[in-house]
Design an enzyme around this catalytic site. Sequence first.
Site, mmCIF file in Angstrom:
data_model
loop_
_atom_site.group_PDB
_atom_site.id
_atom_site.type_symbol
_atom_site.label_atom_id
_atom_site.label_comp_id
_atom_site.label_asym_id
_atom_site.label_seq_id
_atom_site.Cartn_x
_atom_site.Cartn_y
_atom_site.Cartn_z
ATOM 1 N N ASP A 55 4.230 47.527 58.748
ATOM 2 C CA ASP A 55 5.431 47.700 57.850
ATOM 3 C C ASP A 55 6.813 47.650 58.174
ATOM 4 O OD1 ASP A 55 6.258 48.494 55.202
ATOM 5 O OD2 ASP A 55 6.125 50.596 55.943
ATOM 6 N N ARG A 74 13.114 45.685 55.504
ATOM 7 C CA ARG A 74 14.227 46.380 56.049
ATOM 8 C C ARG A 74 14.666 45.628 57.283
ATOM 9 N NH1 ARG A 74 11.067 51.861 57.072
ATOM 10 N NH2 ARG A 74 9.398 50.446 56.404
ATOM 11 N N ARG A 79 14.528 39.079 52.002
ATOM 12 C CA ARG A 79 13.372 40.035 52.421
ATOM 13 C C ARG A 79 12.372 38.860 53.115
ATOM 14 N NH1 ARG A 79 12.503 45.240 51.130
ATOM 15 N NH2 ARG A 79 10.022 44.745 50.905
ATOM 16 N N HIS A 82 8.965 38.676 56.166
ATOM 17 C CA HIS A 82 7.687 38.351 55.966
ATOM 18 C C HIS A 82 7.339 37.279 56.916
ATOM 19 C CE1 HIS A 82 7.307 41.458 52.987
ATOM 20 N NE2 HIS A 82 8.034 40.727 52.129
ATOM 21 N N ASP A 118 -1.226 47.635 45.355
ATOM 22 C CA ASP A 118 -0.057 48.211 44.880
ATOM 23 C C ASP A 118 1.120 47.380 45.038
ATOM 24 O OD1 ASP A 118 -0.904 50.480 43.705
ATOM 25 O OD2 ASP A 118 -0.879 51.580 45.531
ATOM 26 N N ARG A 173 5.544 44.625 43.187
ATOM 27 C CA ARG A 173 7.013 43.981 43.596
ATOM 28 C C ARG A 173 7.545 42.664 42.751
ATOM 29 N NH1 ARG A 173 7.026 44.321 50.199
ATOM 30 N NH2 ARG A 173 6.201 46.704 50.175
ATOM 31 N N LEU A 206 -12.776 38.255 69.205
ATOM 32 C CA LEU A 206 -11.906 39.331 68.348
ATOM 33 C C LEU A 206 -12.130 38.998 67.101
ATOM 34 C CD1 LEU A 206 -9.551 41.320 68.217
ATOM 35 C CD2 LEU A 206 -8.094 39.368 67.664
ATOM 36 N N GLU A 212 -7.342 57.794 65.559
ATOM 37 C CA GLU A 212 -6.227 58.395 66.079
ATOM 38 C C GLU A 212 -4.874 57.628 65.506
ATOM 39 O OE1 GLU A 212 -6.046 60.940 68.293
ATOM 40 O OE2 GLU A 212 -7.818 61.132 68.319
HETATM 41 C C1 IPE Z 1 1.831 49.153 52.975
HETATM 42 O O1 IPE Z 1 3.278 49.298 52.987
HETATM 43 C C2 IPE Z 1 1.137 47.902 52.820
HETATM 44 C C3 IPE Z 1 1.440 46.721 53.784
HETATM 45 C C4 IPE Z 1 1.921 46.906 54.922
HETATM 46 C C5 IPE Z 1 0.709 45.384 53.360
HETATM 47 P P1 IPE Z 1 3.989 49.618 51.830
HETATM 48 O O2 IPE Z 1 5.568 49.174 52.230
HETATM 49 O O3 IPE Z 1 3.791 48.812 50.554
HETATM 50 O O4 IPE Z 1 3.880 51.174 51.544
HETATM 51 P P2 IPE Z 1 4.641 52.373 50.794
HETATM 52 O O5 IPE Z 1 5.250 51.657 49.631
HETATM 53 O O6 IPE Z 1 5.834 52.520 51.907
HETATM 54 O O7 IPE Z 1 3.722 53.557 50.800
HETATM 55 C C1 IPE Z 2 5.263 45.247 54.857
HETATM 56 O O1 IPE Z 2 6.724 45.245 54.820
HETATM 57 C C2 IPE Z 2 4.649 44.063 54.264
HETATM 58 C C3 IPE Z 2 3.991 44.248 52.843
HETATM 59 C C4 IPE Z 2 4.027 45.215 52.209
HETATM 60 C C5 IPE Z 2 3.827 42.769 52.078
HETATM 61 P P1 IPE Z 2 7.483 45.645 53.757
HETATM 62 O O2 IPE Z 2 7.951 44.406 52.825
HETATM 63 O O3 IPE Z 2 6.914 47.020 53.170
HETATM 64 O O4 IPE Z 2 8.867 46.201 54.358
HETATM 65 P P2 IPE Z 2 9.692 47.509 54.075
HETATM 66 O O5 IPE Z 2 8.838 48.627 54.303
HETATM 67 O O6 IPE Z 2 10.315 47.120 52.543
HETATM 68 O O7 IPE Z 2 10.821 47.404 55.072
HETATM 69 MG MG MG Z 3 6.996 48.877 53.524
#
Ligand code: IPE
Ligand code: IPE
Ligand code: MG
Length: 248
Positions: free
Chosen positions: A16, A20, A29, A33, A63, A67, A127, A198
């Site tokens: 995650d 940001r 964004r 990625h 979910d 987006r 792995l 953990e």
């Molecule tokens: C969880 O991150 C999904 C992935 C990292 C693929 P999100 O950014 O979607 O989760 P929330 O919305 O903050 O819970």
């Molecule tokens: C995780 O990063 C990747 C996916 C969920 C695809 P985010 O895209 O959720 O990044 P933030 O949380 O918005 O920074």
């Molecule tokens: Mg996120």
Amino acid sequence: MNFALQSALHVAVIMDGNGRWATLRGLPRMAGHQAGSEALRRAVEAAPDLGVTALTAYAFSCDNWKRPAEEVDAIMALLGWYLRDEIPRMLADRVRLSVIGRRDRLPDSLVGVIDEAEAATRGCNRLHLRLAIDYSARESILTATGLCGGGTNVTPERFEQTLAATHRGGPQPVDLLIRTGGEQRLSDFLLWECAYAELVFIRRMWPDFGGSDLAKAVTEFRRRERRFGDVPAPPIPVPVLGQERWLH
Ligand code: IPE
Ligand code: IPE
Ligand code: MG
């Protein structure tokens, strides 16, 4: 410390913070990625020497379809490029790839690359990299429950086998779950498999994650005492030069 000599580990990562990371740099964004895919490559490279035998990485949740379409399309394209590019490296490093999650909503081209990468790496055993794409733990559990036919005679073993089938090659209990990006939640990831995992939450955004972060998280994991509901293990007495020392 020679981590590889320690017991085999299943590590799960919630990758995650990509968005940001990019926004903080004034980038779209999608740049986050893209940088995130490089961080995954670094984690895969570092994992085996840390004793990690299975790495399950959350790439796209059910979910995440909420987006904007441009972001979703770009992530799907990126996943396809990533997998195609990685096949030679995975073969060289003996990494077996599996993808868990739904496939019926993925673009055909991505499903094709997934099939290709899974078939090419099937015999690799250093792995096991499991990428979770269009994945929801709650949905997997519901599907498995339906397949088990309900009732009170469903054993945990039968349920796990059915859940494994919905996952294509799981579920293995998770030993260590890492989430980057500072949030402290599971966001519908491996809810069954993380029963005794953990948890390590890291503030660093996923694109900045590297092998040394994985090593630190594994060290933190090795320091913890897992009790699985039991009482703490008794200390082991170790005689040292006529004195008694206690080891935990
Ligand atoms: C969880 O991150 C999904 C992935 C990292 C693929 P999100 O950014 O979607 O989760 P929330 O919305 O903050 O819970
Ligand atoms: C995780 O990063 C990747 C996916 C969920 C695809 P985010 O895209 O959720 O990044 P933030 O949380 O918005 O920074
Ligand atoms: Mg996120």
